[in-house]
Design a protein around this motif. Structure first.
Motif, short mmCIF file in Angstrom:
data_model
loop_
_atom_site.label_atom_id
_atom_site.label_comp_id
_atom_site.label_asym_id
_atom_site.label_seq_id
_atom_site.Cartn_x
_atom_site.Cartn_y
_atom_site.Cartn_z
N GLN A 35 0.84 -1.39 0.14
CA GLN A 35 0.08 -0.06 -0.15
C GLN A 35 0.72 1.14 -0.05
N ALA A 36 1.92 1.26 0.66
CA ALA A 36 3.01 2.44 0.91
C ALA A 36 3.43 2.56 -0.51
N GLU A 37 3.73 1.53 -1.46
CA GLU A 37 4.45 1.82 -2.52
C GLU A 37 3.37 2.17 -3.45
N LYS A 38 2.23 1.77 -3.31
CA LYS A 38 1.28 2.13 -4.49
C LYS A 38 0.79 3.53 -4.05
N ALA A 39 0.75 4.16 -2.84
CA ALA A 39 0.48 5.41 -2.44
C ALA A 39 1.67 6.35 -3.27
N GLU A 40 2.78 5.89 -2.83
CA GLU A 40 3.99 6.93 -3.37
C GLU A 40 3.92 6.84 -4.90
N LEU A 41 3.51 5.82 -5.51
CA LEU A 41 3.60 5.90 -7.05
C LEU A 41 2.31 6.87 -7.38
N ALA A 42 1.23 6.79 -6.78
CA ALA A 42 0.20 7.36 -7.20
C ALA A 42 0.30 9.16 -6.92
N SER A 43 1.06 9.32 -5.63
CA SER A 43 1.47 10.72 -5.72
C SER A 43 2.46 11.08 -6.45
N PHE A 44 3.55 10.32 -6.94
CA PHE A 44 4.46 10.68 -7.98
C PHE A 44 3.67 11.05 -9.28
N GLU A 45 2.83 9.98 -9.70
CA GLU A 45 2.19 10.39 -11.04
C GLU A 45 1.25 11.63 -11.10
N GLU A 46 0.46 12.04 -9.72
CA GLU A 46 -0.19 13.20 -9.64
C GLU A 46 0.75 14.50 -9.60
N THR A 47 2.01 14.35 -9.09
CA THR A 47 2.59 15.58 -8.93
C THR A 47 3.51 15.73 -10.44
N MET A 48 4.05 14.70 -10.94
CA MET A 48 5.04 14.70 -12.03
C MET A 48 4.52 14.63 -13.27
N LEU A 49 3.23 13.71 -13.72
CA LEU A 49 2.87 13.48 -14.84
C LEU A 49 2.32 14.86 -15.55
N PRO A 50 1.85 15.69 -14.79
CA PRO A 50 1.51 16.87 -15.52
C PRO A 50 2.47 17.66 -16.20
N HIS A 51 4.02 17.57 -15.95
CA HIS A 51 4.84 18.36 -16.21
C HIS A 51 5.43 17.73 -17.49
N LEU A 52 4.91 16.30 -17.99
CA LEU A 52 5.36 15.78 -19.03
C LEU A 52 5.92 16.42 -20.19
N ASP A 53 5.13 17.15 -20.67
CA ASP A 53 5.22 17.94 -22.06
C ASP A 53 6.19 18.98 -21.83
N ALA A 54 6.35 19.70 -20.58
CA ALA A 54 7.68 20.61 -20.32
C ALA A 54 8.87 19.77 -20.28
N ALA A 55 8.70 18.69 -19.83
CA ALA A 55 9.88 17.84 -19.80
C ALA A 55 10.63 17.34 -21.24
N HIS A 56 9.51 17.08 -21.95
CA HIS A 56 10.03 16.61 -23.30
C HIS A 56 10.39 17.76 -24.15
N ASN A 57 9.58 19.03 -24.00
CA ASN A 57 9.94 20.02 -24.91
C ASN A 57 11.36 20.65 -24.40
N LEU A 58 11.68 20.72 -23.40
CA LEU A 58 13.22 20.99 -22.96
C LEU A 58 13.86 20.15 -23.25
N ALA A 59 14.03 18.86 -23.04
CA ALA A 59 15.11 17.89 -23.67
C ALA A 59 15.12 17.69 -25.08
N ARG A 60 14.14 18.09 -25.95
CA ARG A 60 13.91 17.99 -27.34
C ARG A 60 14.69 19.23 -27.66
N TRP A 61 14.52 20.52 -27.10
CA TRP A 61 15.27 21.52 -27.76
C TRP A 61 16.83 21.58 -27.28
N LEU A 62 17.15 20.94 -26.29
CA LEU A 62 18.54 20.84 -25.82
C LEU A 62 19.09 19.76 -26.67
#
Length: 209
Positions: A35-62
């Motif tokens: 349960q703890a690992e599932k909660a951590e994964l869910a928290s990570f997805e909620e916090t970090m997945l919204p920034h996927l486009d920002a991450a991809h675009n920065l990497a692509r331009w660099l």
């Protein structure tokens, strides 16, 4: 535990617009996560997945290579997940982009594809740091190819700061935290990047006359 990122709709279009992608997280582990690992994964997805486009675009331009950008984003997200327990801040985007930037430069240095020896003068254009809006900078760049070519002409450290400021709309403080430089350096570096873009566009317009 490992996470696998699968961008299914990544685009190669060379513009300054974010790209929408579908990403699937696959948890690979011999046993069922507790349960703890599932909660951590869910928290990570909620916090970090919204920034996927920002991450991809920065990497692509660099990196200027779509496949390398996807590889770097996947590696960056894996690193971010491994370090997520130590993340206690409120600005997940800046934290993630710092990891993406560091991962990108690791690859660039490995391939000897970047020169970070540029020196910066704090006084150069410092008083003019907000004189040009993104629209003014790109007013003559009506097609994606011209924008892409202009950005490719910039050194990596100029290219990233244009993306962070004008695409990601980060503050000078946030950019400074990601690049580990003072806000004053952010402003002067951005002014010089804008100047180089203007020079490139002016040269291209001159050729067309």
């Amino acid at each position: 535990m490992a996470l696998q990122l699968k961008p299914e709709h990544a685009s190669d279009t060379q513009d300054l617009e974010p790209h929408q992608k579908v990403v699937k997280f696959v948890v690979l582990k011999k046993s069922e996560p507790d349960q703890a690992e599932k909660a951590e994964l869910a928290s990570f997805e909620e916090t970090m997945l919204p920034h996927l486009d920002a991450a991809h675009n920065l990497a692509r331009w660099l990196l200027r290579n779509e496949q390398d950008a996807q590889d770097v984003v996947q590696e960056a997200y894996l690193r971010a997940f491994k370090s997520f327990s130590g993340f206690h801040g409120s600005n997940g985007r800046a934290w993630l982009l710092t990891i993406v930037r560091n991962t990108s430069y690791t690859l660039l240095k490995k391939n000897r594809a970047v020169d970070l020896s540029t020196t910066f003068d704090e006084k150069v254009h410092a008083s003019d740091h907000e004189s040009a809006s993104p629209a003014a900078i790109l007013e003559h760049a009506e097609d994606a190819e011209l924008i892409g070519n202009a950005m490719d002409e910039l050194p990596a450290e100029f290219r990233e700061i244009v993306i962070l400021r004008h695409q990601q709309d980060l503050s000078y403080k946030e950019i400074g935290e990601i690049l580990r430089i003072p806000p004053g350096t952010v402003m002067s570096r951005l002014a010089r990047a804008r100047g180089k873009l203007k020079e490139y566009f002016a040269a291209q317009i001159g050729k067309e006359k």
